[in-house]
Design an enzyme around this catalytic site. Structure first.
Site, PDB file in Angstrom:
ATOM      1  N   THR A  48       7.392 -12.997  -7.795  1.00 55.34           N
ATOM      2  CA  THR A  48       8.679 -12.377  -7.496  1.00 55.34           C
ATOM      3  C   THR A  48       9.837 -13.082  -8.190  1.00 55.34           C
ATOM      4  O   THR A  48       9.723 -14.227  -8.621  1.00 55.34           O
ATOM      5  CB  THR A  48       8.929 -12.346  -5.974  1.00 55.34           C
ATOM      6  OG1 THR A  48       8.962 -13.675  -5.475  1.00 55.34           O
ATOM      7  CG2 THR A  48       7.834 -11.558  -5.261  1.00 55.34           C
ATOM      8  N   ASP A  49      10.960 -12.370  -8.258  1.00 59.81           N
ATOM      9  CA  ASP A  49      12.173 -12.934  -8.842  1.00 59.81           C
ATOM     10  C   ASP A  49      13.135 -13.352  -7.726  1.00 59.81           C
ATOM     11  O   ASP A  49      12.765 -13.338  -6.547  1.00 59.81           O
ATOM     12  CB  ASP A  49      12.827 -11.941  -9.803  1.00 59.81           C
ATOM     13  CG  ASP A  49      13.275 -10.659  -9.129  1.00 59.81           C
ATOM     14  OD1 ASP A  49      13.354 -10.601  -7.886  1.00 59.81           O
ATOM     15  OD2 ASP A  49      13.564  -9.686  -9.857  1.00 59.81           O
ATOM     16  N   MET A  50      14.347 -13.677  -8.081  1.00 68.34           N
ATOM     17  CA  MET A  50      15.326 -14.138  -7.094  1.00 68.34           C
ATOM     18  C   MET A  50      15.681 -13.053  -6.077  1.00 68.34           C
ATOM     19  O   MET A  50      16.148 -13.356  -4.986  1.00 68.34           O
ATOM     20  CB  MET A  50      16.583 -14.649  -7.798  1.00 68.34           C
ATOM     21  CG  MET A  50      16.345 -15.944  -8.547  1.00 68.34           C
ATOM     22  SD  MET A  50      17.800 -16.550  -9.429  1.00 68.34           S
ATOM     23  CE  MET A  50      18.969 -16.747  -8.107  1.00 68.34           C
ATOM     24  N   GLY A  51      15.451 -11.810  -6.420  1.00 67.06           N
ATOM     25  CA  GLY A  51      15.740 -10.716  -5.505  1.00 67.06           C
ATOM     26  C   GLY A  51      14.595 -10.399  -4.563  1.00 67.06           C
ATOM     27  O   GLY A  51      14.696  -9.492  -3.739  1.00 67.06           O
ATOM     28  N   VAL A  75      11.617  -9.266  -5.446  1.00 71.22           N
ATOM     29  CA  VAL A  75      10.748  -8.195  -5.938  1.00 71.22           C
ATOM     30  C   VAL A  75       9.927  -8.725  -7.113  1.00 71.22           C
ATOM     31  O   VAL A  75      10.248  -9.762  -7.703  1.00 71.22           O
ATOM     32  CB  VAL A  75      11.549  -6.940  -6.355  1.00 71.22           C
ATOM     33  CG1 VAL A  75      12.332  -6.369  -5.179  1.00 71.22           C
ATOM     34  CG2 VAL A  75      12.481  -7.237  -7.513  1.00 71.22           C
TER      35      VAL A  75
END
Length: 129
Positions: free
Chosen positions: A14-17, A19
């Site tokens: 996942t990324d910082m968001g 997702v």
């Protein structure tokens, strides 16, 4: 032939968001293609070591349709639909349940280790439309 492979989304995907990071979909579909190739009776390491040939992705057309999130259980669906003497085209999707999250058309070319196009392995030619 269509192959389906389960994938679980881990924190590292996942990324910082929160997702799935966009590039990780490419990793998921790479694994799906590798599984399909093996099901068709080809061992890519043996192809490289014994025959001096490898598959090289030359084109990806991708659509990101909806996000996957941490702990989602996904399915990578891979189908091959066309081939020429040296080129192989795959249609791939990443699904969460019945929902398509990501879709790609991937073109791979069979090449020698010194970078020249070469014919697909004989065992594969009769199995690909």
């Amino acid at each position: 032939m269509t192959h389906e492979m389960p994938v679980r989304v881990y924190y590292e995907d996942t990324d910082m968001g929160g997702v799935v990071y966009y590039a990780n979909y490419l990793k998921f579909i790479e694994r799906g293609r590798s599984e399909l190739v093996e099901l068709l009776g080809l061992n890519q390491r043996e192809m490289r070591d014994r025959d001096g040939i490898v598959f090289v992705v030359t084109r990806v057309v991708a659509d990101y349709l909806a996000p996957a999130r941490l702990d989602d259980r996904l399915v990578v669906r891979t189908a091959h639909r066309a081939a020429s003497a040296v080129r192989w085209v795959f249609d791939q999707e990443v699904l969460h349940g019945d929902r398509v999250l990501f879709r790609a058309e991937v073109t791979a070319v069979c090449m020698t280790l010194d970078g020249r196009p070469t014919r697909l392995p004989a065992t594969l030619r009769g199995q690909v439309p």
